[in-house]
Motif scaffolding. Sequence first.
Motif, PDB file in Angstrom:
ATOM      1  N   GLY A  86      -0.512  -2.102  11.834  1.00 60.64           N
ATOM      2  CA  GLY A  86      -1.217  -2.703  10.613  1.00 60.64           C
ATOM      3  C   GLY A  86      -2.996  -3.037  11.073  1.00 60.64           C
ATOM      4  O   GLY A  86      -3.615  -3.508  10.046  1.00 60.64           O
ATOM      5  N   TRP A  87      -3.530  -2.411  11.840  1.00 55.98           N
ATOM      6  CA  TRP A  87      -4.380  -2.363  12.262  1.00 55.98           C
ATOM      7  C   TRP A  87      -5.587  -1.079  11.108  1.00 55.98           C
ATOM      8  O   TRP A  87      -6.276  -1.766  10.375  1.00 55.98           O
ATOM      9  N   TRP A  88      -5.128  -0.369  10.508  1.00 59.84           N
ATOM     10  CA  TRP A  88      -5.158   0.645   9.171  1.00 59.84           C
ATOM     11  C   TRP A  88      -4.270   1.411   9.014  1.00 59.84           C
ATOM     12  O   TRP A  88      -2.835   0.798   9.309  1.00 59.84           O
ATOM     13  N   GLU A  89      -4.652   1.625   7.643  1.00 57.86           N
ATOM     14  CA  GLU A  89      -3.439   2.573   7.320  1.00 57.86           C
ATOM     15  C   GLU A  89      -3.264   4.017   7.580  1.00 57.86           C
ATOM     16  O   GLU A  89      -3.835   4.297   8.059  1.00 57.86           O
ATOM     17  N   GLY A  90      -1.493   4.236   6.891  1.00 57.37           N
ATOM     18  CA  GLY A  90      -0.839   5.583   8.105  1.00 57.37           C
ATOM     19  C   GLY A  90      -1.392   6.479   6.594  1.00 57.37           C
ATOM     20  O   GLY A  90      -1.647   5.859   5.494  1.00 57.37           O
ATOM     21  N   PRO A  91      -0.678   7.662   7.031  1.00 54.23           N
ATOM     22  CA  PRO A  91      -1.294   8.714   5.776  1.00 54.23           C
ATOM     23  C   PRO A  91       0.649   8.233   4.812  1.00 54.23           C
ATOM     24  O   PRO A  91       0.941   7.470   4.897  1.00 54.23           O
ATOM     25  N   SER A  92      -0.264   8.306   3.525  1.00 51.04           N
ATOM     26  CA  SER A  92       0.509   7.865   2.247  1.00 51.04           C
ATOM     27  C   SER A  92       2.488   8.819   2.027  1.00 51.04           C
ATOM     28  O   SER A  92       2.828   7.860   1.469  1.00 51.04           O
ATOM     29  N   SER A  93       1.854   9.676   2.888  1.00 53.62           N
ATOM     30  CA  SER A  93       3.140  10.129   2.570  1.00 53.62           C
ATOM     31  C   SER A  93       4.516   9.188   4.263  1.00 53.62           C
ATOM     32  O   SER A  93       5.401  10.058   3.661  1.00 53.62           O
ATOM     33  N   CYS A  94       4.163   8.730   5.148  1.00 55.83           N
ATOM     34  CA  CYS A  94       4.714   7.804   5.689  1.00 55.83           C
ATOM     35  C   CYS A  94       4.700   6.878   5.660  1.00 55.83           C
ATOM     36  O   CYS A  94       5.462   5.976   6.208  1.00 55.83           O
ATOM     37  N   SER A  95       3.179   6.030   5.374  1.00 50.75           N
ATOM     38  CA  SER A  95       3.735   4.718   4.840  1.00 50.75           C
ATOM     39  C   SER A  95       3.488   3.888   3.670  1.00 50.75           C
ATOM     40  O   SER A  95       2.826   2.685   3.915  1.00 50.75           O
ATOM     41  N   GLY A  96       4.234   4.012   3.441  1.00 43.45           N
ATOM     42  CA  GLY A  96       4.418   3.437   1.702  1.00 43.45           C
ATOM     43  C   GLY A  96       3.409   4.602   0.713  1.00 43.45           C
ATOM     44  O   GLY A  96       3.324   5.449  -0.239  1.00 43.45           O
ATOM     45  N   GLY A  97       2.230   3.633   0.557  1.00 43.27           N
ATOM     46  CA  GLY A  97       1.851   3.968  -0.535  1.00 43.27           C
ATOM     47  C   GLY A  97       1.690   4.739  -1.994  1.00 43.27           C
ATOM     48  O   GLY A  97       1.585   5.549  -2.466  1.00 43.27           O
ATOM     49  N   MET A  98       2.785   3.857  -2.651  1.00 42.31           N
ATOM     50  CA  MET A  98       3.390   4.155  -3.832  1.00 42.31           C
ATOM     51  C   MET A  98       2.502   3.553  -5.275  1.00 42.31           C
ATOM     52  O   MET A  98       2.468   2.433  -4.445  1.00 42.31           O
ATOM     53  N   VAL A  99       2.190   4.907  -5.818  1.00 41.68           N
ATOM     54  CA  VAL A  99       1.038   3.952  -7.039  1.00 41.68           C
ATOM     55  C   VAL A  99       2.301   3.661  -7.887  1.00 41.68           C
ATOM     56  O   VAL A  99       2.896   3.910  -8.019  1.00 41.68           O
ATOM     57  N   LEU A 100       1.824   1.919  -8.387  1.00 43.48           N
ATOM     58  CA  LEU A 100       2.656   1.154  -9.426  1.00 43.48           C
ATOM     59  C   LEU A 100       2.743   1.202 -10.817  1.00 43.48           C
ATOM     60  O   LEU A 100       3.348   0.532 -11.409  1.00 43.48           O
ATOM     61  N   ASP A 101       1.471   1.668 -11.219  1.00 48.91           N
ATOM     62  CA  ASP A 101       0.701   1.985 -12.344  1.00 48.91           C
ATOM     63  C   ASP A 101       2.529   3.559 -12.947  1.00 48.91           C
ATOM     64  O   ASP A 101       1.987   4.635 -12.555  1.00 48.91           O
ATOM     65  N   GLY A 102       2.082   3.195 -14.338  1.00 46.05           N
ATOM     66  CA  GLY A 102       3.192   4.625 -14.707  1.00 46.05           C
ATOM     67  C   GLY A 102       4.091   4.266 -15.054  1.00 46.05           C
ATOM     68  O   GLY A 102       4.761   2.467 -15.602  1.00 46.05           O
ATOM     69  N   SER A 103       5.100   5.227 -15.413  1.00 46.14           N
ATOM     70  CA  SER A 103       6.336   4.249 -16.239  1.00 46.14           C
ATOM     71  C   SER A 103       6.933   4.547 -15.075  1.00 46.14           C
ATOM     72  O   SER A 103       7.365   4.648 -14.090  1.00 46.14           O
TER      73      SER A 103
END
Length: 159
Positions: free
Chosen positions: A91-108
Amino acid sequence: MKYMDILSKNQWIALLTAFSVFMVLGAWGFEFIGNMAPCKLCYYQRYPHWVAAGSGILAIFVGGQIWLYIGALGAATSGFVGFYHTGVERGWWEGPSSCSGGMVLDGSTDDLFNQIMTAPIVRCDDIPWELFGLSMANYNVLMSLAAAAVWVIVARRFI
């Protein structure tokens, strides 16, 4: 450096080549025997070891000091990717969004469902295995950077 005289140049190169091969075989063991699917960063740590192993084979059969430095670069690259992976795991830094979560929770809710369904199964920020508080990525950093140093020592010692 009398300790370097224990083995010949080609024996050192063969040992370093075998190290890289066994690092990949060990990763495959965790994957196929231990049923621990690798994440994207795990794969990225394997590829440089193939470069190191290939350069070791070329150094033995073709000759040339450049192959020793390429072997060092391959091992060091794997170690640096392992360090990046360690930072993502800790948790020192963010990983690639493709394998570290990174989902956007806005939208339908349909958008959220599609993100969940297309999300990778293996996350880079999860630690599936530890020994003495160190993950596989941590061990890769230590061993790969040590191997890179030995590659350089061999290259400089046996000019």
